[in-house]
Every structure is written in C-alpha cells, then in structure tokens.
Enzyme design. Structure first.
Site, PDB file in Angstrom:
ATOM      1  N   ASP A 136       0.875  -1.171   0.000  1.00 12.43           N
ATOM      2  CA  ASP A 136       0.000   0.000   0.000  1.00 12.43           C
ATOM      3  C   ASP A 136       0.913   1.222   0.000  1.00 12.43           C
ATOM      4  OD1 ASP A 136      -1.655   2.136   0.534  1.00 12.43           O
ATOM      5  OD2 ASP A 136      -2.747   1.163   2.171  1.00 12.43           O
ATOM      6  N   VAL A 137       0.958   1.953  -1.117  1.00  9.86           N
ATOM      7  CA  VAL A 137       1.909   3.059  -1.237  1.00  9.86           C
ATOM      8  C   VAL A 137       1.656   4.177  -0.235  1.00  9.86           C
ATOM      9  CG1 VAL A 137       2.433   2.624  -3.671  1.00  9.86           C
ATOM     10  CG2 VAL A 137       0.575   4.209  -3.071  1.00  9.86           C
TER      11      VAL A 137
ATOM     12  N   ASN B 270       3.039   4.816 -10.229  1.00 11.14           N
ATOM     13  CA  ASN B 270       1.844   4.709 -11.063  1.00 11.14           C
ATOM     14  C   ASN B 270       0.548   4.566 -10.253  1.00 11.14           C
ATOM     15  OD1 ASN B 270       0.207   3.873 -13.526  1.00 11.14           O
ATOM     16  ND2 ASN B 270       0.197   1.956 -12.373  1.00 11.14           N
TER      17      ASN B 270
ATOM     18  N   TYR C 299      -8.678  14.653  -7.097  1.00 15.14           N
ATOM     19  CA  TYR C 299      -7.758  14.156  -8.126  1.00 15.14           C
ATOM     20  C   TYR C 299      -6.919  15.303  -8.703  1.00 15.14           C
ATOM     21  CZ  TYR C 299      -6.167  11.178 -11.993  1.00 15.14           C
ATOM     22  OH  TYR C 299      -5.404  10.443 -12.862  1.00 15.14           O
TER      23      TYR C 299
ATOM     24  N   LYS D 121      -2.866  15.611  -8.235  1.00 15.02           N
ATOM     25  CA  LYS D 121      -1.994  15.576  -9.409  1.00 15.02           C
ATOM     26  C   LYS D 121      -1.211  16.883  -9.560  1.00 15.02           C
ATOM     27  CE  LYS D 121      -2.742  11.400 -10.862  1.00 15.02           C
ATOM     28  NZ  LYS D 121      -1.681  10.387 -10.832  1.00 15.02           N
TER      29      LYS D 121
END
Length: 250
Positions: free
Chosen positions: A61-62, A88, A153, A157
C-alpha cells in the site's frame, strides 16, 4: 541495440492492471527486472507468474511509507539494485462535488496519489544515492486543469507535479532523473469509473477515444533514456504528436 533499461531493476506501483501491468510487460521485454507493487496481491502474483524470473511481486500500500521501503529492500535483496521507480498507483473514486464530498474519502485519495508518490520517491533515494536513477510519476491533464467532481484528483496531481519539480531541483545534481508522464485518457478501469460517474466532460468520452495502456508503457521506457532529458523536472504529454513520434507510436 540494447535498450537503456536492459539489466536495470524497475519498481512499478499500481502494477496489478492498466498502465502498471502494461509497463511491467514492456520493461521485461526490453531486458529489465521488475518489482510489481500493488494492494491486489493475487493480481500481481498472477502477473509475476506470467512474466517469470524477471518479476518479483510485493503486496504494498503506497500510502504506508514502511511498506514501500520494505518493497524496495526486497527488490535490492532479490535483484541487487533499484534503478527506476514508476509511481503509477492512483485512484479517482469517489468522484464528488466539494459540497458533497466525504472528508475521509477525499483524504484517502491524497494519501495514495500524493503521499504515495512522495513515499515512492523518498524510499528510493537511499538506494539510488551511489549510481543515480530515474523516478517517474504518472501525471494528468488534471494537474493543471480544474474539473467538476475531481477536486481530490486535480489537487493531488497538481501537487505531485510540484513534487517532481522539487525532486529535480534538489536531486538532479546527484544523478536523479525526475519527470512525469501525462498520458491523456487511457482505456483502463479508472476510465470505466469516470464514465459511470457521469460527471464533467471526461465521462462523456467514448471507450474508443482512449489510448491503449501499451502506449504509456512504451513512453515510460523511452523516458528512461537520455532522449527524454529535455523534459526533466516536468511532465511529458502523450497528447503531444512530437512526443508520440519520439516514442515510436506514430
């Protein structure tokens, strides 16, 4: 001709499907070893079985730094080095307008998309200190373009793009190549979720409007070469015809 990634060790988060899985196949085809990182244990074990000895599956789990650190340690223990990191892993659910957004769910997207990208880079640096390396983030047009329902999002980003810039500013002179890939819309599970949301113009796109995940996979491999050096510290857009030509997609 031997590709720049031949013999290199490449760690890919979100490797269970979509761009991550396509990238794993592409890098191995070019002679690299890959470390498949994802929360979906069964999916990455299956992909590693398909690829063979050149792949190592590490459930991860990043959003949890120590899990990323452990995955990289496993990569070095198994393959001897860590040369390339592809950050990613990313999520877009739940799509919601700010006035209706659940605060915890909003924060979880930041944990994966932004903190996960930081964790992926930070944990890699000690392994890359001696020989340098390449750290690539998966960016988006959403990094610079506000979209209804996507505040989580777009914000994540945009921040991840700034993280790439900071990484380049601090580490370029130490041999760390930091850059991001903005692939455009790709035919993956995320696009199915976007379509189902019915929110903003992206959800109105047809399936055939999206590029296949093999395109960004090829771009990621190209980004590991000196040909992409002019883009260090920023994003490469796969919508750019010149970039598509350089990658060999046109």
């Amino acid at each position: 001709m031997t590709h720049a990634v031949s013999g290199k060790v490449v760690a890919i988060s979100g490797a269970s499907r979509g761009i991550g899985a396509a990238a794993a196949r592409e890098f191995v085809a070019l002679g690299a070893k890959v470390v498949l990182m994802a929360r979906s244990r069964d999916a990455i074990v299956e992909l590693a079985g398909e690829i063979g000895d050149a792949a190592l599956a590490v459930p991860c789990d990043v959003a949890r730094y120590w899990e990323v650190e452990a995955a990289y340690n496993a990569a070095v223990d198994t393959f001897g080095s860590l040369d390339v990191v592809i950050n990613n892993a990313g999520v877009i659910e739940p799509v919601a307008r700010i006035e209706e957004a659940d605060a915890d769910a909003w924060g979880q997207v930041i944990d994966i998309n932004l903190k996960g990208t930081f964790n992926g880079a930070r944990a890699a640096l000690p392994h890359m200190a001696a020989n340098g390396g390449t750290i690539i983030g998966i960016s988006s047009g959403a990094a610079t373009n506000a979209l209804e329902g996507w505040s989580h999002y777009c914000s994540s980003k945009a921040a991840a793009l700034m993280l790439t810039r900071c990484l380049h500013k601090e580490m370029a002179d130490r041999g760390i190549r930091a850059l991001g890939l903005s692939p455009g819309t790709v035919a993956t599970q995320m696009q199915k979720e976007i379509k189902a949301s019915g929110v903003n113009p992206v959800s109105a796109l047809n399936w055939e409007d999206h590029i296949p995940p093999e395109w960004p996979a090829k771009a990621l491999a190209w980004m590991c070469t000196a040909d992409a050096d002019e883009y260090l510290g920023g994003d490469i857009s796969l919508r750019d015809e010149g970039v598509r030509k350089a990658v060999g997609l046109i």
